[in-house]
Design a protein around this motif. Sequence first.
Motif, PDB file in Angstrom:
ATOM      1  N   ILE A   1       5.992 102.013  81.052  1.00 35.09           N
ATOM      2  CA  ILE A   1       5.295 100.940  81.744  1.00 35.09           C
ATOM      3  C   ILE A   1       5.909 100.696  83.123  1.00 35.09           C
ATOM      4  O   ILE A   1       5.200 100.369  84.080  1.00 35.09           O
ATOM      5  CB  ILE A   1       5.291  99.648  80.901  1.00 35.09           C
ATOM      6  CG1 ILE A   1       4.616  99.908  79.551  1.00 35.09           C
ATOM      7  CG2 ILE A   1       4.623  98.512  81.630  1.00 35.09           C
ATOM      8  CD1 ILE A   1       3.208 100.450  79.610  1.00 35.09           C
ATOM      9  N   ALA A   2       7.212 100.881  83.261  1.00 37.79           N
ATOM     10  CA  ALA A   2       7.865 100.711  84.567  1.00 37.79           C
ATOM     11  C   ALA A   2       7.272 101.683  85.581  1.00 37.79           C
ATOM     12  O   ALA A   2       7.080 101.333  86.750  1.00 37.79           O
ATOM     13  CB  ALA A   2       9.372 100.921  84.436  1.00 37.79           C
ATOM     14  N   GLU A   3       6.964 102.878  85.130  1.00 42.11           N
ATOM     15  CA  GLU A   3       6.344 103.868  86.017  1.00 42.11           C
ATOM     16  C   GLU A   3       4.967 103.381  86.475  1.00 42.11           C
ATOM     17  O   GLU A   3       4.604 103.543  87.635  1.00 42.11           O
ATOM     18  CB  GLU A   3       6.210 105.203  85.282  1.00 42.11           C
ATOM     19  CG  GLU A   3       5.635 106.310  86.134  1.00 42.11           C
ATOM     20  CD  GLU A   3       5.553 107.623  85.366  1.00 42.11           C
ATOM     21  OE1 GLU A   3       4.546 108.323  85.555  1.00 42.11           O
ATOM     22  OE2 GLU A   3       6.468 107.924  84.591  1.00 42.11           O
ATOM     23  N   LYS A   4       4.225 102.778  85.573  1.00 40.13           N
ATOM     24  CA  LYS A   4       2.897 102.264  85.899  1.00 40.13           C
ATOM     25  C   LYS A   4       3.005 101.108  86.899  1.00 40.13           C
ATOM     26  O   LYS A   4       2.158 100.969  87.777  1.00 40.13           O
ATOM     27  CB  LYS A   4       2.218 101.787  84.611  1.00 40.13           C
ATOM     28  CG  LYS A   4       0.815 101.318  84.780  1.00 40.13           C
ATOM     29  CD  LYS A   4      -0.108 102.433  84.452  1.00 40.13           C
ATOM     30  CE  LYS A   4      -1.544 101.978  84.469  1.00 40.13           C
ATOM     31  NZ  LYS A   4      -2.424 103.116  84.588  1.00 40.13           N
TER      32      LYS A   4
ATOM     33  N   PRO B   1       1.101  99.749  93.452  1.00 41.75           N
ATOM     34  CA  PRO B   1       0.957  98.406  94.039  1.00 41.75           C
ATOM     35  C   PRO B   1      -0.256  97.627  93.502  1.00 41.75           C
ATOM     36  O   PRO B   1      -0.300  96.401  93.609  1.00 41.75           O
ATOM     37  CB  PRO B   1       0.813  98.681  95.534  1.00 41.75           C
ATOM     38  CG  PRO B   1       0.531 100.117  95.672  1.00 41.75           C
ATOM     39  CD  PRO B   1       1.021 100.799  94.451  1.00 41.75           C
ATOM     40  N   ARG B   2      -1.227  98.305  92.905  1.00 46.96           N
ATOM     41  CA  ARG B   2      -2.378  97.601  92.337  1.00 46.96           C
ATOM     42  C   ARG B   2      -1.989  96.778  91.115  1.00 46.96           C
ATOM     43  O   ARG B   2      -2.708  95.881  90.717  1.00 46.96           O
ATOM     44  CB  ARG B   2      -3.482  98.592  91.945  1.00 46.96           C
ATOM     45  CG  ARG B   2      -4.151  99.216  93.166  1.00 46.96           C
ATOM     46  CD  ARG B   2      -5.278 100.083  92.747  1.00 46.96           C
ATOM     47  NE  ARG B   2      -4.738 101.232  92.004  1.00 46.96           N
ATOM     48  CZ  ARG B   2      -5.462 102.226  91.532  1.00 46.96           C
ATOM     49  NH1 ARG B   2      -6.761 102.221  91.678  1.00 46.96           N
ATOM     50  NH2 ARG B   2      -4.893 103.235  90.896  1.00 46.96           N
ATOM     51  N   TYR B   3      -0.855  97.104  90.497  1.00 50.45           N
ATOM     52  CA  TYR B   3      -0.420  96.404  89.288  1.00 50.45           C
ATOM     53  C   TYR B   3       0.899  95.684  89.553  1.00 50.45           C
ATOM     54  O   TYR B   3       1.816  95.715  88.754  1.00 50.45           O
ATOM     55  CB  TYR B   3      -0.276  97.384  88.123  1.00 50.45           C
ATOM     56  CG  TYR B   3      -1.439  98.342  88.027  1.00 50.45           C
ATOM     57  CD1 TYR B   3      -2.744  97.869  87.928  1.00 50.45           C
ATOM     58  CD2 TYR B   3      -1.245  99.707  88.053  1.00 50.45           C
ATOM     59  CE1 TYR B   3      -3.810  98.739  87.856  1.00 50.45           C
ATOM     60  CE2 TYR B   3      -2.310 100.585  87.971  1.00 50.45           C
ATOM     61  CZ  TYR B   3      -3.597 100.090  87.878  1.00 50.45           C
ATOM     62  OH  TYR B   3      -4.653 100.944  87.803  1.00 50.45           O
ATOM     63  N   ASN B   4       0.979  95.002  90.692  1.00 45.66           N
ATOM     64  CA  ASN B   4       2.223  94.363  91.101  1.00 45.66           C
ATOM     65  C   ASN B   4       2.525  93.074  90.344  1.00 45.66           C
ATOM     66  O   ASN B   4       3.632  92.576  90.409  1.00 45.66           O
ATOM     67  CB  ASN B   4       2.226  94.113  92.609  1.00 45.66           C
ATOM     68  CG  ASN B   4       1.059  93.254  93.051  1.00 45.66           C
ATOM     69  OD1 ASN B   4       0.197  92.893  92.255  1.00 45.66           O
ATOM     70  ND2 ASN B   4       1.017  92.954  94.337  1.00 45.66           N
ATOM     71  N   THR B   5       1.556  92.525  89.617  1.00 48.95           N
ATOM     72  CA  THR B   5       1.828  91.357  88.781  1.00 48.95           C
ATOM     73  C   THR B   5       1.662  91.745  87.315  1.00 48.95           C
ATOM     74  O   THR B   5       0.954  92.708  86.995  1.00 48.95           O
ATOM     75  CB  THR B   5       0.874  90.190  89.095  1.00 48.95           C
ATOM     76  OG1 THR B   5      -0.449  90.552  88.701  1.00 48.95           O
ATOM     77  CG2 THR B   5       0.912  89.811  90.564  1.00 48.95           C
ATOM     78  N   GLU B   6       2.298  90.998  86.457  1.00 53.50           N
ATOM     79  CA  GLU B   6       2.204  91.305  85.030  1.00 53.50           C
ATOM     80  C   GLU B   6       0.769  91.137  84.526  1.00 53.50           C
ATOM     81  O   GLU B   6       0.302  91.902  83.687  1.00 53.50           O
ATOM     82  CB  GLU B   6       3.151  90.410  84.222  1.00 53.50           C
ATOM     83  CG  GLU B   6       3.186  90.796  82.764  1.00 53.50           C
ATOM     84  CD  GLU B   6       4.277  90.097  81.985  1.00 53.50           C
ATOM     85  OE1 GLU B   6       4.176  90.087  80.753  1.00 53.50           O
ATOM     86  OE2 GLU B   6       5.219  89.565  82.592  1.00 53.50           O
ATOM     87  N   GLU B   7       0.043  90.163  85.052  1.00 54.15           N
ATOM     88  CA  GLU B   7      -1.339  89.935  84.629  1.00 54.15           C
ATOM     89  C   GLU B   7      -2.231  91.125  84.983  1.00 54.15           C
ATOM     90  O   GLU B   7      -3.055  91.558  84.174  1.00 54.15           O
ATOM     91  CB  GLU B   7      -1.885  88.647  85.261  1.00 54.15           C
ATOM     92  CG  GLU B   7      -3.251  88.264  84.778  1.00 54.15           C
ATOM     93  CD  GLU B   7      -3.342  88.083  83.277  1.00 54.15           C
ATOM     94  OE1 GLU B   7      -4.384  88.462  82.694  1.00 54.15           O
ATOM     95  OE2 GLU B   7      -2.398  87.588  82.654  1.00 54.15           O
ATOM     96  N   LYS B   8      -2.070  91.662  86.185  1.00 56.40           N
ATOM     97  CA  LYS B   8      -2.847  92.837  86.588  1.00 56.40           C
ATOM     98  C   LYS B   8      -2.491  94.042  85.728  1.00 56.40           C
ATOM     99  O   LYS B   8      -3.364  94.823  85.345  1.00 56.40           O
ATOM    100  CB  LYS B   8      -2.601  93.161  88.061  1.00 56.40           C
ATOM    101  CG  LYS B   8      -3.205  92.164  89.019  1.00 56.40           C
ATOM    102  CD  LYS B   8      -2.883  92.534  90.449  1.00 56.40           C
ATOM    103  CE  LYS B   8      -3.405  91.517  91.433  1.00 56.40           C
ATOM    104  NZ  LYS B   8      -3.051  91.868  92.824  1.00 56.40           N
ATOM    105  N   LEU B   9      -1.213  94.178  85.413  1.00 57.24           N
ATOM    106  CA  LEU B   9      -0.761  95.287  84.574  1.00 57.24           C
ATOM    107  C   LEU B   9      -1.348  95.169  83.167  1.00 57.24           C
ATOM    108  O   LEU B   9      -1.847  96.146  82.609  1.00 57.24           O
ATOM    109  CB  LEU B   9       0.765  95.315  84.513  1.00 57.24           C
ATOM    110  CG  LEU B   9       1.378  96.400  83.640  1.00 57.24           C
ATOM    111  CD1 LEU B   9       1.069  97.777  84.206  1.00 57.24           C
ATOM    112  CD2 LEU B   9       2.872  96.192  83.519  1.00 57.24           C
ATOM    113  N   ILE B  10      -1.311  93.975  82.593  1.00 59.60           N
ATOM    114  CA  ILE B  10      -1.863  93.760  81.250  1.00 59.60           C
ATOM    115  C   ILE B  10      -3.359  94.044  81.248  1.00 59.60           C
ATOM    116  O   ILE B  10      -3.877  94.687  80.325  1.00 59.60           O
ATOM    117  CB  ILE B  10      -1.554  92.335  80.755  1.00 59.60           C
ATOM    118  CG1 ILE B  10      -0.058  92.195  80.477  1.00 59.60           C
ATOM    119  CG2 ILE B  10      -2.377  91.986  79.520  1.00 59.60           C
ATOM    120  CD1 ILE B  10       0.391  90.784  80.191  1.00 59.60           C
TER     121      ILE B  10
END
Length: 141
Positions: free
Chosen positions: A37-40, A44-53
Amino acid sequence: MATRVEMIIETLKAFPNAKFTARELAKLFIERYPAEIAEKQLNPRYNTEEKLIAQLAAEIGGERTIAAKNQCPNVATRDKPRPRVYYWEPYPDQNESATELEDESDEFNIDTPLTAPGISESDLYPLLIEFLNKEYNLYCQ
C-alpha cells in the motif's frame, strides 16, 4: 509482494466468519499489507487516506473479485441488499445450490398477482396519477 487478488483471498480467509464491504476490505489491506500500500500511496492522486481507500475499494469491486473467485471458490459475494459484501464461504459447493434457488425466486412469475389481496388495479390508478404529478409534473387522466 501480494497482488490485489491475493490480498482479497488471504484477507477473507483470515476472517472466515466476517462479512466486509469493499471499503472495510480496503482499510484491512492498509493494515495487513503496508509495504504494498505504501507503494500505491506514492501516486499523488492518492495523497490522502480517504482517496486511497476509495481507490482500493474500487479495485476490490472490479475485475479483481472475479479473478479471486476464479482462483478460490471460497471467495463469495452477496449483492442484495446493498452494499455488496465479501466473505469467506467454507462450503462453496453447498452455497452455489442455495444461490441458484435464491436467483430463481427473484424471477418474475406471471401467475403471481401484482396487487395485494383486496386491492384492485383500478384502485391503484389514483395513486399512480398522484405520483406522476408530484415526481414528473405530469397531468394524467
